[in-house]
Design an enzyme around this catalytic site. Structure first.
Site, PDB file in Angstrom:
ATOM      1  N   GLY A   1      72.138  40.513 -17.402  1.00 53.33           N
ATOM      2  CA  GLY A   1      73.018  39.975 -18.444  1.00 53.33           C
ATOM      3  C   GLY A   1      74.485  40.023 -18.059  1.00 53.33           C
TER       4      GLY A   1
ATOM      5  N   ALA B   1      79.650   3.319 -18.538  1.00 47.08           N
ATOM      6  CA  ALA B   1      80.489   4.194 -17.709  1.00 47.08           C
ATOM      7  C   ALA B   1      81.964   3.767 -17.777  1.00 47.08           C
ATOM      8  CB  ALA B   1      79.986   4.184 -16.274  1.00 47.08           C
TER       9      ALA B   1
HETATM   10  C1  HXC Z   1      73.766  53.565 -12.498  1.00 45.39           C
HETATM   11  C2  HXC Z   1      73.827  52.715 -10.381  1.00 45.39           C
HETATM   12  C3  HXC Z   1      73.331  51.467 -10.843  1.00 45.39           C
HETATM   13  C4  HXC Z   1      73.062  51.354 -12.225  1.00 45.39           C
HETATM   14  C5  HXC Z   1      73.688  51.298  -8.753  1.00 45.39           C
HETATM   15  N1  HXC Z   1      74.022  52.545  -9.089  1.00 45.39           N
HETATM   16  N2  HXC Z   1      73.240  50.616  -9.815  1.00 45.39           N
HETATM   17  N3  HXC Z   1      74.036  53.733 -11.208  1.00 45.39           N
HETATM   18  N4  HXC Z   1      73.312  52.427 -13.009  1.00 45.39           N
HETATM   19  N5  HXC Z   1      72.647  50.194 -12.749  1.00 45.39           N
HETATM   20  C6  HXC Z   1      74.569  53.577  -8.216  1.00 45.39           C
HETATM   21  C7  HXC Z   1      73.557  54.077  -7.204  1.00 45.39           C
HETATM   22  O1  HXC Z   1      72.810  55.127  -7.748  1.00 45.39           O
HETATM   23  C8  HXC Z   1      74.475  54.569  -6.096  1.00 45.39           C
HETATM   24  O2  HXC Z   1      75.015  55.811  -6.468  1.00 45.39           O
HETATM   25  C9  HXC Z   1      75.622  53.591  -6.136  1.00 45.39           C
HETATM   26  O3  HXC Z   1      75.587  52.991  -7.438  1.00 45.39           O
HETATM   27  C10 HXC Z   1      75.498  52.494  -5.123  1.00 45.39           C
HETATM   28  O4  HXC Z   1      74.192  51.943  -5.207  1.00 45.39           O
HETATM   29  P1  HXC Z   1      73.249  51.756  -3.925  1.00 45.39           P
HETATM   30  O5  HXC Z   1      71.911  51.435  -4.456  1.00 45.39           O
HETATM   31  O6  HXC Z   1      73.385  52.913  -2.994  1.00 45.39           O
HETATM   32  O7  HXC Z   1      73.938  50.505  -3.241  1.00 45.39           O
HETATM   33  P2  HXC Z   1      73.264  49.264  -2.536  1.00 45.39           P
HETATM   34  O8  HXC Z   1      72.188  49.708  -1.576  1.00 45.39           O
HETATM   35  O9  HXC Z   1      74.400  48.446  -2.006  1.00 45.39           O
HETATM   36  O10 HXC Z   1      72.533  48.454  -3.704  1.00 45.39           O
HETATM   37  C11 HXC Z   1      73.278  47.909  -4.787  1.00 45.39           C
HETATM   38  C12 HXC Z   1      72.351  47.387  -5.891  1.00 45.39           C
HETATM   39  C13 HXC Z   1      71.342  48.508  -6.289  1.00 45.39           C
HETATM   40  C14 HXC Z   1      71.574  46.183  -5.368  1.00 45.39           C
HETATM   41  C15 HXC Z   1      73.231  46.950  -7.050  1.00 45.39           C
HETATM   42  O11 HXC Z   1      72.060  49.728  -6.528  1.00 45.39           O
HETATM   43  C16 HXC Z   1      70.581  48.165  -7.493  1.00 45.39           C
HETATM   44  O12 HXC Z   1      69.606  47.418  -7.455  1.00 45.39           O
HETATM   45  N6  HXC Z   1      70.968  48.779  -8.619  1.00 45.39           N
HETATM   46  C17 HXC Z   1      70.283  48.562  -9.893  1.00 45.39           C
HETATM   47  C18 HXC Z   1      70.713  47.275 -10.445  1.00 45.39           C
HETATM   48  C19 HXC Z   1      70.166  47.077 -11.843  1.00 45.39           C
HETATM   49  O13 HXC Z   1      68.947  47.009 -12.022  1.00 45.39           O
HETATM   50  N7  HXC Z   1      71.089  47.067 -12.783  1.00 45.39           N
HETATM   51  C20 HXC Z   1      70.720  46.911 -14.143  1.00 45.39           C
HETATM   52  C21 HXC Z   1      70.635  45.398 -14.282  1.00 45.39           C
HETATM   53  S1  HXC Z   1      70.436  44.907 -15.899  1.00 45.39           S
HETATM   54  P3  HXC Z   1      75.431  56.898  -5.390  1.00 45.39           P
HETATM   55  O14 HXC Z   1      75.877  58.068  -6.188  1.00 45.39           O
HETATM   56  O15 HXC Z   1      74.219  57.152  -4.538  1.00 45.39           O
HETATM   57  O16 HXC Z   1      76.540  56.291  -4.587  1.00 45.39           O
HETATM   58  C22 HXC Z   1      71.943  44.805 -16.423  1.00 45.39           C
HETATM   59  C23 HXC Z   1      71.957  44.407 -17.822  1.00 45.39           C
HETATM   60  C24 HXC Z   1      73.304  44.064 -18.252  1.00 45.39           C
HETATM   61  O17 HXC Z   1      72.882  45.026 -15.788  1.00 45.39           O
HETATM   62  C25 HXC Z   1      73.096  43.617 -19.648  1.00 45.39           C
HETATM   63  C26 HXC Z   1      74.301  43.013 -20.207  1.00 45.39           C
HETATM   64  C27 HXC Z   1      73.941  42.388 -21.499  1.00 45.39           C
END
Ligand code: HXC
Length: 512
Positions: free
Chosen positions: A173, A408
């Site tokens: 989102g 157009a």
């Molecule tokens: C908390 C998070 C996080 C999250 C990443 N981190 N995503 N912490 N909440 N959503 C943290 C990791 O634990 C890590 O912490 C640091 O950020 C960097 O992440 P890495 O995974 O080490 O980096 P990378 O390998 O580059 O991968 C990045 C990434 C991956 C692809 C974004 O982290 C990922 O898939 N994260 C989850 C994404 C996700 O599912 N988000 C929710 C989506 S839904 P440390 O301490 O180890 O450095 C959403 C809804 C929004 O966002 C709704 C709005 C209406």
């Protein structure tokens, strides 16, 4: 008791800690991924020494999952204000080195604060996105934070320009905040946007696709039309943001900045006299015409890779910012279809919201026929462009270079839907349809090839020219191509103080 020196030292120490973000290791990781940090990006974006950081010491308020022991000042976003070419802008930059730049309640509050200030002070908001999305540890508080931002994106729309750069992940989102902003810049190979990622897609639809193919800069700039500009790297993205801001007013109550014009206002170009080929079916490059005509040949094209049968972008004429919408005869003969209509309609509405005059260059054979277009809703999507041009109250100047056929003709900022000045070249053909099609329909009886050719020629002489429209006052002036620059500047000057408002209403009902 701590001394004054200690107190200053404490501030220094806290600042240093905040500026280090998630620490050197994570900064190194960011660099090795070919990305800059939030603070480095801000340095590239604003005029040197102008960035003022706000809420540098804000920390999250989460007390779950051990988060209470993990507090990093700034909490994953650097926010504040600075200047671009001396003009105020508000900026937030998500800091991927801190909790992956994720959205916490506190982090959202920082963004909300600068968004509110931007509307109050009347200045653009630039968002530098690089985030793992909703901070999982904060649950619904994070979702609430996103929604608070979305709400402000909507309320600020048409009040202050909002621009997003996607410089890393932007998924789920979270994409909807950039989507509501006016322009999205994406960096090649290091940014991506999608609502659901490759893993979910694989599970649900069994499709296999990489992140880059699904939501990379090229996908969104050429296929989906979600993004508007492609940057080679972070630095290039910041340069593009600066250039784009230069064409825009700070808010909807102002005009865009007028720059001193170093280009000759009367500059004629003989090349234009022969740019339109004799043969009406031969293509030519409308971008060449645009570049010849505008100040210093500088054209800032928007969405250059998407729906290339229409061209949109900013330029200057006599130093004043203008929005250009032009059919591109070298791509699908410049036909209007779903994607080109939507692309141009949104641009027209942006220019109108921000007092940027519209220059429309017309060479359009009509709407693209076919079931794909009809089932896809060309009726409602084409209507968007008509609606956008008709409701626009900014100065509207139209030049028909060659074909202006059928619906157009009406849609492309014709006199009838409110254009202020309508020019045509002597090569213009303004009619219900092309000569061949017209003869096929109105002369159904059998004709020899010779008779048919003569009838087509007759039709062309009678209708395929600008003079019928000029006799009726639908075209104000027929101009020599070489005079285009001067004529457009003159028309722009004449319309400079235009006053026009549409009937009062809550809002119209554009066919979405
Ligand atoms: C908390 C998070 C996080 C999250 C990443 N981190 N995503 N912490 N909440 N959503 C943290 C990791 O634990 C890590 O912490 C640091 O950020 C960097 O992440 P890495 O995974 O080490 O980096 P990378 O390998 O580059 O991968 C990045 C990434 C991956 C692809 C974004 O982290 C990922 O898939 N994260 C989850 C994404 C996700 O599912 N988000 C929710 C989506 S839904 P440390 O301490 O180890 O450095 C959403 C809804 C929004 O966002 C709704 C709005 C209406």
């Amino acid at each position: 008791m701590s001394t004054l020196k200690d107190k200053f030292h404490q501030l220094e120490e806290k600042s240093r800690q905040a500026e280090l973000g998630g620490g050197q290791d994570r900064i190194d990781r960011q660099h090795s991924a070919g990305r800059k940090t939030a603070r480095e990006r801000l340095i590239d974006l604003v005029d040197p020494g102008t960035f003022v950081e706000m809420d540098k010491f804000v920390v999250h308020r989460s007390r779950d999952f051990g988060m209470e022991k993990n507090l990093i000042p700034g909490d994953g976003v650097v926010s504040g204000y600075g200047k671009i070419d001396g003009r105020l802008v508000y900026v937030f930059a998500q800091d991927f080195t801190v909790f992956g730049g994720t959205m916490s309640r506190a982090n959202a509050d920082k963004i909300v604060k600068i968004m509110d200030m931007a509307v109050k002070m009347g200045a653009p908001v630039i968002g530098l996105n690089d985030s793992g999305g909703a901070r999982i540890q904060e649950g619904v508080e994070s979702l609430a934070g996103y929604a608070d931002i979305f709400y402000r994106n909507v309320m600020s729309s048409g009040v202050v320009p909002q621009i997003s750069a996607i410089l890393g992940p932007c998924a789920g989102g979270a994409v909807y905040s950039p989507a509501i902003t006016d322009f999205i810049i994406m960096v090649k190979d290091s940014s991506y946007m999608f609502v659901t990622g490759p893993e979910v897609i694989k599970t649900v639809t069994h499709e296999e696709v990489t992140k880059e193919e699904l939501g990379g800069a090229i996908a969104h700039n050429s296929k989906s039309g979600v993004a508007h500009l492609t940057a080679e790297n972070d630095e290039h993205a910041m340069m593009m943001l600066r250039e784009l801001i230069g064409y825009l007013p700070s808010n909807n109550m102002e005009d865009a900045p007028v720059l001193p014009c170093t280009d000759d206002l009367n500059r004629e170009d003989e090349k234009l006299q022969t740019l339109i080929p004799d043969d009406p079916n031969k293509p030519y490059d409308m971008k060449e015409l645009i570049k010849i005509v505008v100040d210093n040949h500088n054209f800032f094209e928007v969405q250059p890779l998407y729906a290339q049968n229409i061209i949109i972008g900013f330029a200057r004429l006599a130093g004043r910012s203008v929005g250009i919408v032009a059919n591109q005869p070298s791509m699908l003969a410049g036909v209007l279809d779903i994607n080109s209509s939507v692309k141009a309609a949104r641009f027209v509405r942006f220019c109108d919201a921000f007092n940027i005059p519209l220059i429309t260059l017309v060479d359009v054979p009509g709407f693209l026929p076919g079931t794909t277009q009809e089932f896809g809703g060309i009726i409602k999507h084409g209507a968007k462009l008509l609606y956008a041009f008709a409701e626009a109250t900014v100065p509207k100047i139209t030049l028909i270079t060659r074909k202006a056929y059928g619906g157009a003709y009406d849609v492309m900022s014709s006199k009838h839907i409110g254009a202020d000045v309508n020019f045509a070249y002597p090569t213009a053909e303004i009619a219900v349809m092309g000569a061949d099609g017209a003869v096929n329909i109105i002369f159904r009886e059998k004709m020899t090839d010779e008779e048919r050719a003569r009838t087509v020629e007759d039709y062309r002489d009678t209708f395929a020219n600008p003079y019928k429209a000029a006799e009726l006052g639908y075209i104000d002036e027929i101009i020599y191509p070489k005079q285009t620059r001067f004529k457009l500047i003159q028309a722009l000057e004449m319309t400079q103080n235009k006053r026009k408002s549409n009937p009062p209403k809550k809002h119209g009902n554009i066919p979405l």
